[in-house]
Enzyme design. Structure first.
Site, mmCIF file in Angstrom:
data_model
loop_
_atom_site.group_PDB
_atom_site.id
_atom_site.type_symbol
_atom_site.label_atom_id
_atom_site.label_comp_id
_atom_site.label_asym_id
_atom_site.label_seq_id
_atom_site.Cartn_x
_atom_site.Cartn_y
_atom_site.Cartn_z
ATOM 1 N N SER A 180 34.444 37.906 47.829
ATOM 2 C CA SER A 180 35.813 37.475 47.538
ATOM 3 C C SER A 180 36.224 37.767 46.096
ATOM 4 C CB SER A 180 35.958 35.991 47.853
ATOM 5 O OG SER A 180 34.997 35.249 47.116
ATOM 6 N N GLY A 181 35.791 38.939 45.581
ATOM 7 C CA GLY A 181 36.347 39.428 44.320
ATOM 8 C C GLY A 181 37.615 40.208 44.608
ATOM 9 N N GLU B 292 41.775 51.079 25.586
ATOM 10 C CA GLU B 292 40.347 50.773 25.461
ATOM 11 C C GLU B 292 39.592 52.089 25.328
ATOM 12 O OE1 GLU B 292 39.715 46.575 27.760
ATOM 13 O OE2 GLU B 292 39.503 48.353 28.966
ATOM 14 N N ARG C 39 31.645 54.171 26.474
ATOM 15 C CA ARG C 39 30.653 53.093 26.316
ATOM 16 C C ARG C 39 29.218 53.568 26.163
ATOM 17 N NH1 ARG C 39 33.132 48.677 30.491
ATOM 18 N NH2 ARG C 39 34.862 48.256 29.100
ATOM 19 N N ARG D 20 31.482 54.622 33.915
ATOM 20 C CA ARG D 20 32.816 54.112 34.255
ATOM 21 C C ARG D 20 33.707 54.050 33.016
ATOM 22 N NH1 ARG D 20 34.934 48.281 34.427
ATOM 23 N NH2 ARG D 20 33.295 48.046 32.894
ATOM 24 N N GLY E 69 41.349 44.192 31.157
ATOM 25 C CA GLY E 69 42.528 44.463 31.946
ATOM 26 C C GLY E 69 42.284 45.460 33.048
ATOM 27 N N ASP F 136 23.068 42.185 46.557
ATOM 28 C CA ASP F 136 22.795 41.928 47.984
ATOM 29 C C ASP F 136 23.367 43.025 48.895
ATOM 30 O OD1 ASP F 136 22.033 39.580 46.769
ATOM 31 O OD2 ASP F 136 23.287 38.260 47.989
ATOM 32 N N HIS G 10 26.096 45.791 32.345
ATOM 33 C CA HIS G 10 27.487 45.405 32.579
ATOM 34 C C HIS G 10 28.031 45.881 33.924
ATOM 35 C CE1 HIS G 10 31.490 44.173 31.567
ATOM 36 N NE2 HIS G 10 31.968 45.399 31.555
ATOM 37 N N SER H 203 32.404 38.769 39.625
ATOM 38 C CA SER H 203 32.730 39.392 38.331
ATOM 39 C C SER H 203 34.228 39.426 38.080
ATOM 40 C CB SER H 203 32.172 40.818 38.281
ATOM 41 O OG SER H 203 30.774 40.775 38.216
ATOM 42 N N SER I 243 37.460 49.638 36.944
ATOM 43 C CA SER I 243 36.777 49.063 38.100
ATOM 44 C C SER I 243 37.653 48.102 38.882
ATOM 45 C CB SER I 243 35.471 48.394 37.693
ATOM 46 O OG SER I 243 35.653 47.646 36.545
ATOM 47 N N LEU I 244 38.430 47.279 38.209
ATOM 48 C CA LEU I 244 39.364 46.424 38.959
ATOM 49 C C LEU I 244 40.285 47.322 39.782
ATOM 50 C CD1 LEU I 244 40.370 43.755 36.246
ATOM 51 C CD2 LEU I 244 38.970 43.347 38.271
ATOM 52 N N HIS J 15 27.081 47.364 28.442
ATOM 53 C CA HIS J 15 28.241 47.155 27.572
ATOM 54 C C HIS J 15 27.753 47.044 26.138
ATOM 55 C CE1 HIS J 15 31.937 45.740 25.832
ATOM 56 N NE2 HIS J 15 32.547 45.948 26.988
HETATM 57 C C1 LIG Z 1 32.417 39.860 31.825
HETATM 58 C C2 LIG Z 1 33.045 40.999 32.590
HETATM 59 C C3 LIG Z 1 34.202 41.598 32.104
HETATM 60 C C4 LIG Z 1 34.780 42.641 32.799
HETATM 61 N N1 LIG Z 1 35.964 43.168 32.361
HETATM 62 C C5 LIG Z 1 36.596 44.113 33.108
HETATM 63 C C6 LIG Z 1 37.896 44.564 32.768
HETATM 64 O O1 LIG Z 1 38.489 44.126 31.796
HETATM 65 N N2 LIG Z 1 38.470 45.505 33.560
HETATM 66 C C7 LIG Z 1 37.842 46.031 34.654
HETATM 67 O O2 LIG Z 1 38.422 46.892 35.338
HETATM 68 N N3 LIG Z 1 36.619 45.599 35.007
HETATM 69 C C8 LIG Z 1 35.994 44.650 34.278
HETATM 70 N N4 LIG Z 1 34.762 44.208 34.664
HETATM 71 C C9 LIG Z 1 34.167 44.721 35.904
HETATM 72 C C10 LIG Z 1 34.914 44.130 37.081
HETATM 73 O O3 LIG Z 1 35.213 42.789 36.809
HETATM 74 C C11 LIG Z 1 34.084 44.214 38.348
HETATM 75 O O4 LIG Z 1 33.552 45.491 38.518
HETATM 76 C C12 LIG Z 1 34.969 43.880 39.546
HETATM 77 O O5 LIG Z 1 35.600 42.648 39.349
HETATM 78 C C13 LIG Z 1 34.141 43.865 40.795
HETATM 79 O O6 LIG Z 1 34.935 43.352 41.817
HETATM 80 P P1 LIG Z 1 34.310 43.200 43.260
HETATM 81 O O7 LIG Z 1 35.364 42.641 44.117
HETATM 82 O O8 LIG Z 1 33.659 44.468 43.649
HETATM 83 O O9 LIG Z 1 33.094 42.173 43.038
HETATM 84 P P2 LIG Z 1 33.057 40.668 42.510
HETATM 85 O O10 LIG Z 1 34.303 40.258 41.850
HETATM 86 O O11 LIG Z 1 31.794 40.545 41.733
HETATM 87 O O12 LIG Z 1 32.916 39.838 43.848
HETATM 88 C C14 LIG Z 1 31.768 39.947 44.650
HETATM 89 C C15 LIG Z 1 31.832 38.885 45.698
HETATM 90 O O13 LIG Z 1 30.802 39.061 46.661
HETATM 91 C C16 LIG Z 1 30.169 37.804 46.899
HETATM 92 N N5 LIG Z 1 28.812 38.076 47.367
HETATM 93 C C17 LIG Z 1 27.797 38.682 46.730
HETATM 94 N N6 LIG Z 1 26.709 38.744 47.519
HETATM 95 C C18 LIG Z 1 27.046 38.170 48.693
HETATM 96 C C19 LIG Z 1 26.355 37.900 49.894
HETATM 97 N N7 LIG Z 1 25.072 38.238 50.069
HETATM 98 N N8 LIG Z 1 27.006 37.267 50.883
HETATM 99 C C20 LIG Z 1 28.295 36.886 50.741
HETATM 100 N N9 LIG Z 1 29.001 37.107 49.625
HETATM 101 C C21 LIG Z 1 28.383 37.746 48.611
HETATM 102 C C22 LIG Z 1 30.244 37.114 45.556
HETATM 103 O O14 LIG Z 1 30.023 35.742 45.675
HETATM 104 C C23 LIG Z 1 31.659 37.477 45.153
HETATM 105 O O15 LIG Z 1 32.597 36.659 45.799
HETATM 106 C C24 LIG Z 1 34.165 43.147 33.979
HETATM 107 C C25 LIG Z 1 32.998 42.557 34.461
HETATM 108 C C26 LIG Z 1 32.445 41.479 33.778
HETATM 109 C C27 LIG Z 1 31.199 40.849 34.326
#
Ligand SMILES: Cc1cc2nc3c(=O)[nH]c(=O)nc-3n(C[C@H](O)[C@H](O)[C@H](O)COP(=O)(O)OP(=O)(O)OC[C@H]3O[C@@H](n4cnc5c(N)ncnc54)[C@H](O)[C@@H]3O)c2cc1C
Length: 565
Positions: free
Chosen positions: A31-32, A133, A310, A406, A68, A240, A371, A61, A411-412, A261
């Protein structure tokens, strides 16, 4: 094809047989930004969507993203310029078609987010405030709450999901299960993915291990950060999704490209787990790196100085730390002034102050930490993995947009753009009868589990052996240490901690093996024994697959003409 000697990955993790079964048209795991976007868009188009997430909806994350989201939103900017910057950061091995999709569809998707309710920062004239950036040639990073972009995006998406849930309260159309950890993928006789096994900390019938069946599964499980001792990623980032897809036989690509990072607040020797990030946007606004003698060191290294890509900044810091016999360098933001820092970076300032550092008056100790995983479950531009029925988006996936490194804030955007594409693809394939419901079979092969207490040993092996700078010797030692953990008598108590630890082990083993193969330095893969980029041999991508007997085969996919270098 190369077989990785001695590496054997089991078919699945030890778990009790499912005690209950549920079904949906599509299951979204995570749920990201990626999972929420996919679930919301699917909900408008298919009958039954199941969203499962390991802890609570907001964890991941995405919540932590500061800087941003990048998109060519300024009229003076263009998708073509964003494409060029992305390809350059990717060090020659991006998938250009995927990058073109990202940069051309990105602006509309970011505007959709604003329409959905995400409050991006705006100037006095109402236009989006855009900043710059590292690696970006233009101001193209939209941000929210100063440095709390991810939190705001997550809030808007969850609010939207809540509205959708209320709207469909009496309709079984969408179901959300929190505290639901996906253990493995379910497959039919032809390896088609047709569901997941999951462990739910719930009530009543849906408690413990169950099975969820569907015609398509979307993995959106985020990153692998917890494989290392120090990372910016939250505790749920245990790889996972990559591990489950690997065990199921999906192609995993470019796992050696790990972004460290450069500017993570250094909290002292031995600090482990999630560490505070000092966003690149601070350097974008003028903060600079200095060594312990107060000397700026990025100016002679790259034209963009402190805003170089980076990998270059992280390596320069590691080199400077070695030259000055220090375990950190410093970020100097003092000249930006109290008013500006407090307004532009409120969360970072609050966090630093909480930990005893004041960016207004003090130098901030920083060192690189894990990171972002540029590699992951290989997908095409529709988000389809190599296994029928399985999709992946966000950090768990490898669409090819990041190549070896990256570009900041891409990534967002990747999660957003490709989650939408997946929802559209699934919708049309469901309508066309292309995604069928299949009968799961018990996958042949061993089950395994390692004890949760091995987590620290795995993280230590990975940090020492496959960290920001690696070499053949360090990688061989890490592989040996991980193998001895894998060889210990199997752990029998199946629980969330041991499933996560086993996933860390499998991701770590594969990462170490492919990093040993790539004898060059490129992007996030920095080798001290092969310090140069070697286009003659390594201009391309590595794919790894678990074969039916558990062995791992790898293939190298050359890119005919390296992208802009
Ligand atoms: C501190 C930080 C700062 C960042 N800043 C930026 C930024 O400014 N701009 C940018 O573009 N990117 C940034 N990033 C990277 C970016 O945030 C992530 O790459 C992005 O949010 C990933 O989104 P996602 O939906 O793939 O995963 P996530 O947001 O990590 O969500 C993953 C989800 O999967 C769930 N999950 C995991 N394993 C399981 C399982 N086995 N069963 C069920 N659910 C599971 C987790 O609980 C979570 O809900 C940053 C990352 C960090 C850590």
């Amino acid at each position: 094809m190369t077989l990785i000697p001695a590496l054997c990955i089991p078919a699945r993790l030890t778990a009790p047989a499912p005690g209950w079964v549920i079904s949906a048209d599509v299951i979204v795991v995570g749920s990201g930004i990626a999972g929420l976007t996919a679930a919301l868009r699917l909900r408008q188009r298919v009958d039954r969507v199941l969203l499962v997430t390991k802890t609570v909806l907001s964890e991941g994350s995405t919540m932590w993203a500061q800087g941003g989201i990048a998109a060519a939103l300024d009229p003076a900017d263009s998708a073509q310029e964003h494409l060029v910057d992305t390809l350059v950061a990717g060090a020659g091995v991006c998938d250009e078609e995927a990058v073109r999709v990202l940069v051309s569809e990105g602006p509309a998707r970011v505007r959709d987010l604003a329409t959905l309710g995400a409050q991006f920062d705006r100037g006095s004239d109402g236009t989006l405030s855009l900043t710059r950036e590292g690696g970006h040639g233009r101001d193209r990073i939209a941000h929210a709450g100063g440095d709390a972009t991810g939190k705001e995006i997550s809030r808007a998406l969850i609010a939207s999901l809540a509205t959708a849930l209320v709207a469909v309260k009496d309709d079984p159309g969408i179901e959300v299960i929190e505290h639901a950890l996906v253990v493995d993928l379910l497959q039919d006789n032809d390896s088609r993915v047709c569901g997941v096994t999951l462990h739910v900390i719930g009530e009543g019938q849906m408690d413990g291990v169950g099975a969820a069946r569907a015609r398509a599964v979307v993995l959106a499980t985020g990153g692998i950060g917890q494989v290392y001792s120090a990372t910016t990623n939250p505790s749920v980032a245990t790889g996972d999704g990559v591990a489950a897809a690997l065990r199921a036989g999906a192609v995993i690509a470019d796992l050696e490209f790990v972004q460290f990072h450069p500017t993570v607040l250094w909290l002292g020797e031995g600090s482990s787990g999630q560490q505070p990030l000092l966003s690149e946007a601070m350097r974008g606004e003028g903060a600079v790196l200095v060594d312990r003698d107060g000397v700026r060191f990025m100016t002679g290294i790259h034209d963009l100085a402190d805003l170089a890509p980076r990998d270059i900044v992280a390596k320069a810091i590691v080199d400077r730390m070695a030259q000055t016999d220090a375990d950190h360098v410093y970020l100097d933001a003092r000249h930006l002034g109290r008013d500006f820092l407090e307004k532009r970076f409120p969360s970072i300032l609050a966090r630093c102050r909480e930990l005893g550092f004041d960016p207004v008056t003090e130098l901030l100790p920083v060192a690189p930490a894990q990171h972002y995983a540029s590699g992951g479950v290989r997908t095409d531009v529709m988000g389809r993995s190599s296994l029928a029925g399985l999709y992946a988006c966000g950090e768990v996936s490898c669409t090819g947009v990041h190549g070896a490194n990256r570009l900041a804030s891409n990534s967002l955007l990747e999660g957003l753009v490709f989650a939408c594409r997946i929802a559209d693809d699934i919708t049309s394939r469901l309508a066309g009868g292309d995604l069928i419901s299949a009968e799961p079979v018990v996958r042949e092969g061993d089950m395994t589990l390692v004890a949760a207490r091995e987590r620290t040993a795995i993280q230590r092996a990975m940090t020492l052996g496959a960290g920001a700078v690696r070499c053949a010797g360090s990688l061989a030692q890490a592989a040996k240490d991980l193998q001895s953990i894998a060889d210990a008598s199997p752990w029998l108590t199946a629980d969330p901690d041991s499933w996560e630890t086993s996933n860390l082990l499998h991701v770590g083993q594969l990462l170490t093996a492919v990093a040993a193969l790539r004898e060059e330095t490129r992007g996030g893969h920095v080798r001290s024994d092969f310090t140069q980029r070697d286009d003659a041999h390594w201009l391309g991508n590595t794919h790894a697959v678990r074969e039916a007997d558990g062995s791992i085969s790898t293939t190298f996919h050359p890119i005919a003409h390296g992208h802009l270098t």
